[in-house]
Design an enzyme around this catalytic site. Structure first.
Site, short mmCIF file in Angstrom:
data_model
loop_
_atom_site.label_atom_id
_atom_site.label_comp_id
_atom_site.label_asym_id
_atom_site.label_seq_id
_atom_site.Cartn_x
_atom_site.Cartn_y
_atom_site.Cartn_z
N THR A 89 -50.90 -67.72 32.67
CA THR A 89 -51.99 -68.63 32.30
C THR A 89 -51.42 -69.84 31.58
OG1 THR A 89 -53.36 -66.68 32.04
CG2 THR A 89 -54.25 -68.72 31.17
N HIS A 171 -62.43 -63.97 30.72
CA HIS A 171 -61.26 -64.72 31.20
C HIS A 171 -61.75 -65.51 32.42
CE1 HIS A 171 -57.26 -65.92 31.79
NE2 HIS A 171 -56.63 -64.76 31.72
C1 NCD Z 1 -54.44 -60.84 31.80
C2 NCD Z 1 -55.01 -61.18 30.43
O1 NCD Z 1 -54.35 -61.80 29.60
O2 NCD Z 1 -56.16 -60.84 30.27
N1 NCD Z 1 -53.34 -61.58 32.21
C3 NCD Z 1 -53.53 -62.82 32.79
O3 NCD Z 1 -54.07 -63.72 32.19
N2 NCD Z 1 -53.12 -62.97 34.07
C4 NCD Z 1 -54.28 -59.37 32.06
C5 NCD Z 1 -53.45 -58.51 31.14
O4 NCD Z 1 -52.99 -58.92 30.09
O5 NCD Z 1 -53.27 -57.35 31.51
#
Ligand code: NCD
Length: 378
Positions: A89, A171
């Site tokens: 991200t 998210h």
């Molecule tokens: C996730 C998160 O941070 O929620 N990762 C992400 O952003 N791709 C999933 C996770 O941490 O398992």
């Protein structure tokens, strides 16, 4: 704060006493906070982002050839404030801003360790500080362990906030890239059986994606596969059913019952970091009022032990491998928000149905799309 209020400088008066909800998109993202997928009012808005993301894919191809970034966001200052670890991200927002020529800043790397948060400063005060001492900020991208963090930040910030992961509940930008991946890989976001597996209690990606699918997709069936202690929260199941989706839940992790009908298998990591917190909550609840007078160190040590036990029992049996995929459709897809920590065997990485690496690549296009959409350059 609603975009119109932000533009007219009506923000930053007093903290809101009543629960505040972010502004619905209603066809436009310009100047708006991106806090949760509940802001989507129709499928049309998803389509707007998808077509912008398709354009951004071409832009990236062009930049790869010329090595010259675009200038669409020249003069705009985009800031990332991350209070939790991140690779995908963080880097995709960073690259998205760079590709479009924005001035990009990570004010303080590792906010949880190096900002005044360590001294106890509140999030609103940090936001106020960042905006004032840097002269101006056009967009703030925030990742934070508290569920209400992005809402709270949006209430105090002049600039729009993009939620890059808040606590265990939301998210939204991951949900957008996930849905874009489904559209790209399967050619549709309707008539889908979506099986979500793993840590459905603590994971935030599956909550945002399931809600977005229920808003934008048609005729969706969810299968939720998790150990009993990591089930999808009841209120989310209720909300999905109210939106007309079908939901089947298995508390004993029975993937094989549904693998044959699955179009999208969305696997998630069992989130070890929340287990001690969960164990602590449980212990405190059990001790109830008698907690006063207990040795805090002993309670924490018990929570750590108990948390580890819960974690170990939860991860057992949740690995997707070639054997399990033998029963799956030829044209289904396997997704994962990543990072994976053993729940997807590396042996399926080369299976054409494993799309998780392409999925993370889509994060760049969809986040470029979001930046131009919010900053009114789309
Ligand atoms: C996730 C998160 O941070 O929620 N990762 C992400 O952003 N791709 C999933 C996770 O941490 O398992």
């Amino acid at each position: 704060m609603f975009a119109a209020q932000k533009r007219h400088g009506l923000q930053n008066l007093e903290p809101l006493e009543k629960a505040w909800t972010p502004e619905p998109f209603k066809g436009s993202f310009v100047g708006k906070d991106i806090i949760s997928v509940e802001q989507f009012t129709s499928r049309k808005e998803v389509e707007i982002l998808f077509s912008l993301a398709d354009r951004m894919r071409e832009v990236v191809k062009d930049i790869q050839e010329t090595r010259v970034p675009r200038r669409d966001l020249e003069g705009y200052r985009v800031v990332e404030l991350f209070y939790q670890p991140s690779t995908r991200t963080y880097v995709s927002f960073w690259s998205a801003a760079q590709n479009l020529g924005a001035t990009y800043q990570t004010m303080i790397p590792g906010m949880e360790a190096y900002s005044s948060a360590v001294k106890g400063e509140s999030l609103p005060d940090t936001i106020r500080t960042i905006e004032r001492v840097s002269g101006w900020v056009d967009l703030i991208i925030l990742r934070h362990p508290e569920d209400s963090s992005s809402m709270e930040a949006a209430n105090f910030a002049r600039a729009p906030i993009i939620n890059a992961g808040s606590g265990r509940i939301a998210h939204p930008t991951q949900a957008i890239l996930d849905l874009y991946t489904i559209q790209n890989e399967l050619g549709r976001i309707d008539d889908l059986v979506v099986t979500m597996m793993g840590d459905l209690r603590n994971g935030r990606t599956i909550k945002s994606l399931s809600k977005l699918l229920a808003i934008a997709g048609r005729r969706i069936k969810f299968n939720f596969i998790s150990p009993e202690i990591l089930r999808m929260p009841k209120e989310i199941v209720t909300c999905l059913k109210e939106k007309g989706t079908e939901v089947w839940e298995s508390g004993n992790g029975d993937l094989m019952k549904v693998i044959g009908e699955t179009d999208v298998l969305y696997v998630t990591r069992v989130q070890r970091e929340w287990f001690v917190k969960q164990a602590l909550e449980e212990i405190k609840m059990r001790l109830c009022k008698t907690i006063e007078g207990w040795d805090q160190g002993a309670i924490m040590a018990t929570a750590e032990d108990y948390g580890e036990q819960l974690y170990r029992s939860a991860v057992e049996g949740y690995v997707v491998n070639s054997e399990k995929l033998q029963k799956a459709k030829k044209d289904m897809i396997v997704m994962h928000p990543l990072p994976r920590v053993g729940e997807i065997a590396a042996e399926i990485d080369n299976d054409p149905r494993a799309v998780y690496f392409r999925q993370m690549g889509n994060g760049l296009y969809t986040r470029m799309a979001l930046l131009v959409a919010v900053l009114g350059k789309g």
